[in-house]
Design a protein around this motif. Sequence first.
Motif, mmCIF file in Angstrom:
data_model
loop_
_atom_site.group_PDB
_atom_site.id
_atom_site.type_symbol
_atom_site.label_atom_id
_atom_site.label_comp_id
_atom_site.label_asym_id
_atom_site.label_seq_id
_atom_site.Cartn_x
_atom_site.Cartn_y
_atom_site.Cartn_z
ATOM 1 N N ILE A 49 46.850 41.993 5.217
ATOM 2 C CA ILE A 49 46.718 42.054 6.668
ATOM 3 C C ILE A 49 46.955 43.498 7.080
ATOM 4 O O ILE A 49 47.989 44.086 6.759
ATOM 5 N N ARG A 51 47.318 46.816 9.401
ATOM 6 C CA ARG A 51 47.678 47.522 10.630
ATOM 7 C C ARG A 51 47.644 49.034 10.444
ATOM 8 O O ARG A 51 47.801 49.770 11.406
ATOM 9 N N VAL A 69 42.281 40.991 6.317
ATOM 10 C CA VAL A 69 42.188 40.650 7.741
ATOM 11 C C VAL A 69 42.739 41.805 8.560
ATOM 12 O O VAL A 69 43.854 42.274 8.317
ATOM 13 N N ARG A 70 41.968 42.244 9.514
ATOM 14 C CA ARG A 70 42.399 43.316 10.420
ATOM 15 C C ARG A 70 43.269 42.735 11.515
ATOM 16 O O ARG A 70 42.860 41.822 12.232
ATOM 17 N N HIS A 71 44.459 43.223 11.625
ATOM 18 C CA HIS A 71 45.387 42.878 12.701
ATOM 19 C C HIS A 71 44.924 43.651 13.927
ATOM 20 O O HIS A 71 45.508 44.647 14.331
ATOM 21 N N ASN A 92 38.198 40.160 11.292
ATOM 22 C CA ASN A 92 38.962 40.864 12.332
ATOM 23 C C ASN A 92 39.162 39.932 13.510
ATOM 24 O O ASN A 92 38.822 38.738 13.448
ATOM 25 N N LEU A 93 39.721 40.453 14.588
ATOM 26 C CA LEU A 93 40.112 39.618 15.731
ATOM 27 C C LEU A 93 39.524 40.164 17.027
ATOM 28 O O LEU A 93 40.242 40.699 17.880
ATOM 29 N N SER A 296 45.716 36.873 12.994
ATOM 30 C CA SER A 296 45.488 37.376 11.632
ATOM 31 C C SER A 296 46.124 36.461 10.594
ATOM 32 O O SER A 296 45.567 36.273 9.493
ATOM 33 N N GLU A 299 43.760 33.465 10.236
ATOM 34 C CA GLU A 299 42.551 33.852 9.510
ATOM 35 C C GLU A 299 42.838 34.009 8.014
ATOM 36 O O GLU A 299 42.047 33.586 7.163
#
Length: 320
Positions: A49, A51, A69-71, A92-93, A296, A299
């Motif tokens: 994850i 950041r 996964v992009r925070h 991503n979000l 995140s 996901e």
Amino acid sequence: MPEKPTVLLTNAMHPDGEAILAPHVSLIVPPDARPETLRNFAGDADGIIVRAKLPDDIVDHAPRLKGIVRHGVGLDFIPVAAATAHGIAVANLPGSNTNAVAEYVMSALMYLRRPLYRLDKSLRSDGWNTARPAADSFTELSTTTLGILGVGTIGRHLAGIARGGFGMKVLGTSRRKGSLPAGIEEVSLADLFARSDAIAVCCALTDETRGMVSRDLIGRMKPSALLVNVSRGAVIETPALIDALKSQKIGGAALDVFDVQPLPSNDVLFDCPNLLLTPHTAGITATSGRAMAVGSAEEMLRILRGEQPLNLVNPAYKAA
């Protein structure tokens, strides 16, 4: 997930996100986010994850990796092409920090146009009669024009705040002509910079947008105009902006992103007048931080269960 997989967090995140993950995975938070540190910890990771920016070769050091996964939203922290080539899902979000970034832009404009902190300081140190006249130089956002470079999710939300909350006229430019929503006048890039009283740079960093805000475009700005960058530092030709600020050819600027991050303490930007500097925090609030952590975490669990994430950005990874 028959065995507990390992998830690497480049940085700690909101406790609610970690609480979602904790029953299902082993969490690793390294002592820092330097490239060599992340490479060392990636060897045992089934998921990451993000950041902080990952090293471009991170996948070469993570043989077990199934998902990244992009925070948040921006994908420039992730080597997406390399992940795809290695069969690693990337998600991503989108929308998770939209309001936070839009509010930042309006806050920056208010800071530069109506700097109440100056009145507070003057009132405390010099008294009522000295402080009051300073307000005569402040200007309002109402009836002025906001130009938005990058009318995506953030740009559209920002336009709604500017028009509905402040009564501003909104201009926009888009790669796809005729795609802007009602209430945003579509103009050329040159007209956007020439006609706007404030310009918000909200576009993604791509080969096309790198250096897009050039010396020529900055030279077209009104002497009183403001420039706010919540995109990426490389979108703006920074030396040209520095020259414009130091020669007072524009009214001011607010920068949340920079060519080099962290911004070196001796950077020439610190010597520029009428410049608000913040450390890449436009999208960070307690509210957005929780939303990004929870999103995140959820996901990542989908990926580790073998499900498709809701916001998969590289569907071609399955063919690798």
